[in-house]
Design an enzyme around this catalytic site. Structure first.
Site, mmCIF file in Angstrom:
data_model
loop_
_atom_site.group_PDB
_atom_site.id
_atom_site.type_symbol
_atom_site.label_atom_id
_atom_site.label_comp_id
_atom_site.label_asym_id
_atom_site.label_seq_id
_atom_site.Cartn_x
_atom_site.Cartn_y
_atom_site.Cartn_z
ATOM 1 N N SER A 1 69.289 53.136 55.587
ATOM 2 C CA SER A 1 70.117 52.165 56.316
ATOM 3 C C SER A 1 69.293 50.916 56.574
ATOM 4 C CB SER A 1 70.535 52.771 57.653
ATOM 5 O OG SER A 1 70.999 51.771 58.529
ATOM 6 N N TYR B 1 68.334 57.509 65.363
ATOM 7 C CA TYR B 1 68.916 57.147 64.061
ATOM 8 C C TYR B 1 67.958 56.247 63.258
ATOM 9 C CZ TYR B 1 72.343 55.486 60.638
ATOM 10 O OH TYR B 1 73.017 55.183 59.464
HETATM 11 N N1 LIG Z 1 78.709 53.418 57.665
HETATM 12 C C1 LIG Z 1 77.674 52.611 57.824
HETATM 13 O O1 LIG Z 1 77.789 51.504 58.357
HETATM 14 C C2 LIG Z 1 76.315 53.010 57.321
HETATM 15 C C3 LIG Z 1 75.318 52.024 57.289
HETATM 16 C C4 LIG Z 1 74.065 52.364 56.842
HETATM 17 C C5 LIG Z 1 73.803 53.641 56.403
HETATM 18 N N2 LIG Z 1 74.792 54.576 56.447
HETATM 19 C C6 LIG Z 1 74.467 55.925 55.977
HETATM 20 O O2 LIG Z 1 75.314 56.270 54.910
HETATM 21 C C7 LIG Z 1 75.474 57.685 54.878
HETATM 22 C C8 LIG Z 1 76.949 58.010 54.854
HETATM 23 O O3 LIG Z 1 77.516 57.584 56.083
HETATM 24 P P1 LIG Z 1 79.068 57.301 56.263
HETATM 25 O O4 LIG Z 1 79.194 56.020 56.966
HETATM 26 O O5 LIG Z 1 79.779 57.526 55.009
HETATM 27 O O6 LIG Z 1 79.413 58.431 57.346
HETATM 28 P P2 LIG Z 1 80.556 59.528 57.434
HETATM 29 O O7 LIG Z 1 81.849 58.999 56.925
HETATM 30 O O8 LIG Z 1 80.491 60.043 58.815
HETATM 31 O O9 LIG Z 1 80.032 60.647 56.411
HETATM 32 C C9 LIG Z 1 78.921 61.429 56.711
HETATM 33 C C10 LIG Z 1 78.885 62.590 55.754
HETATM 34 O O10 LIG Z 1 77.772 63.410 56.127
HETATM 35 C C11 LIG Z 1 78.198 64.749 56.168
HETATM 36 N N3 LIG Z 1 77.423 65.514 57.134
HETATM 37 C C12 LIG Z 1 77.188 65.227 58.432
HETATM 38 N N4 LIG Z 1 76.458 66.194 58.993
HETATM 39 C C13 LIG Z 1 76.236 67.123 58.030
HETATM 40 C C14 LIG Z 1 75.577 68.372 57.989
HETATM 41 N N5 LIG Z 1 74.983 68.884 59.068
HETATM 42 N N6 LIG Z 1 75.552 69.049 56.818
HETATM 43 C C15 LIG Z 1 76.155 68.564 55.712
HETATM 44 N N7 LIG Z 1 76.803 67.388 55.688
HETATM 45 C C16 LIG Z 1 76.848 66.685 56.836
HETATM 46 C C17 LIG Z 1 79.683 64.653 56.604
HETATM 47 O O11 LIG Z 1 80.384 65.799 56.188
HETATM 48 P P3 LIG Z 1 80.917 66.949 57.176
HETATM 49 O O12 LIG Z 1 81.329 66.304 58.449
HETATM 50 O O13 LIG Z 1 82.007 67.586 56.367
HETATM 51 O O14 LIG Z 1 79.760 67.833 57.313
HETATM 52 C C18 LIG Z 1 80.131 63.450 55.796
HETATM 53 O O15 LIG Z 1 80.482 63.839 54.495
HETATM 54 C C19 LIG Z 1 74.754 58.220 56.119
HETATM 55 O O16 LIG Z 1 73.450 58.617 55.767
HETATM 56 C C20 LIG Z 1 74.680 56.998 57.020
HETATM 57 O O17 LIG Z 1 73.608 57.095 57.915
HETATM 58 C C21 LIG Z 1 76.047 54.297 56.887
#
Ligand SMILES: NC(=O)c1ccc[n+]([C@@H]2O[C@H](COP(=O)([O-])OP(=O)(O)OC[C@H]3O[C@@H](n4cnc5c(N)ncnc54)[C@H](OP(=O)(O)O)[C@@H]3O)[C@@H](O)[C@H]2O)c1
Length: 254
Positions: free
Chosen positions: A137, A150
């Site tokens: 991130s 985080y």
């Molecule tokens: N959205 C943003 O603005 C942003 C910015 C920078 C970086 N990121 C990073 O991008 C990545 C994806 O984030 P996102 O925004 O797409 O979030 P999201 O929609 O909440 O998706 C997160 C994913 O992680 C899985 N997950 C969470 N805990 C888990 C566990 N214990 N075991 C297995 N799977 C798990 C969830 O699946 P289940 O709930 O089914 O387990 C879901 O598929 C993350 O690493 C986040 O930190 C996001």
């Protein structure tokens, strides 16, 4: 509309962890369209079951568990590309410090990536071929308020991937670091602060898969946000701190 290159992805076996939602789901869906075999992981039973209808091979997995279930057989060969997109975000509130939430973020964001890497790497080494993609991130670039858990887990992901890339130099195994800014997903839905240059899942799919196809080692977007943060990092620490506090409109706890 942008689409991933079929010539690049066809017949590749891609394991997407965190495929049930947000950025990971966007990537997994587009990879299926481009002809890849997608092994899709996440915890949610219902969401995992639904992925089968999208043409993915569901592999239910909670990355925080000590022992992971056996990797599905019958995918026609070893994993060519690991994409680790599992993520967890909870703001730290110092007066009501939540150590469980802290531990969860370190486990999901960082330790799960190390474990998944340890699973795919031996076969990649044997074949001298493969790609490991970790989603970190832009928040890992510099310290932000309320991000003790985080942000530090994301900085750890950056360090891990950069260190791994050094160790794998001279091999044909690629290590790709992805540093997104704000993307509109369930993860950011709960944020009560202004998220500059908030992008969509389609934006992230294009940036990430396009970057992998193009051979990038570090994919960061949107540039309007990530380039100024990278420049900010070059300033002396007190100035960085002053600017971050101004931008996020926070006062020191002290
Ligand atoms: N959205 C943003 O603005 C942003 C910015 C920078 C970086 N990121 C990073 O991008 C990545 C994806 O984030 P996102 O925004 O797409 O979030 P999201 O929609 O909440 O998706 C997160 C994913 O992680 C899985 N997950 C969470 N805990 C888990 C566990 N214990 N075991 C297995 N799977 C798990 C969830 O699946 P289940 O709930 O089914 O387990 C879901 O598929 C993350 O690493 C986040 O930190 C996001």
């Amino acid at each position: 509309m942008w689409h991933a290159k079929i010539s690049f992805w066809r017949r590749k076996r891609v394991w997407v962890i965190g495929a049930t939602s947000g950025i990971g789901y966007g990537l997994a869906k587009e990879l299926v369209r481009a002809g890849a075999t997608v092994i899709a992981s996440g915890r949610s039973e219902k969401a995992i079951a639904a992925l089968q209808n999208d043409g993915m091979i569901p592999f239910k997995l909670d990355v925080t568990e000590e022992k992971w279930p056996e990797f599905p057989q019958g995918i026609g060969g070893p994993v060519d590309v690991l994409i680790y997109s599992a993520g967890s975000w909870t703001a730290v509130d110092i007066p009501s410090w939540d150590q469980n939430a802290f531990n969860d973020q370190v486990k999901v964001n960082f330790l799960g990536l190390a474990k998944a890497t340890s699973i795919v790497l031996p076969e990649m080494m044997r074949r001298n071929k493969g790609t490991i993609v970790g989603i970190s991130s832009a928040s890992g670039y510099t310290a932000l308020p309320r991000a003790e858990a985080y942000g530090s887990s994301k900085a750890a992901v950056m360090y891990f991937l950069q260190s791994l890339r050094i160790d794998l130099m001279g091999t044909n195994i690629r290590v790709v670091e992805v540093n997104p800014g704000f993307i509109d997903t369930p993860l950011t839905e709960k944020n009560d602060f202004y998220m500059p240059f908030l992008g969509t899942v389609d934006d992230s799919t294009k940036a990430i898969l396009g970057g992998i196809e193009g051979g990038s080692n570090e994919i960061h977007f949107p540039r309007k946000l990530t380039v100024p943060i990278k420049i900010l990092r070059l300033l002396p620490a007190p100035i960085i701190r002053y600017l971050i506090m101004k931008i996020t409109k926070r006062r020191s706890h002290g």
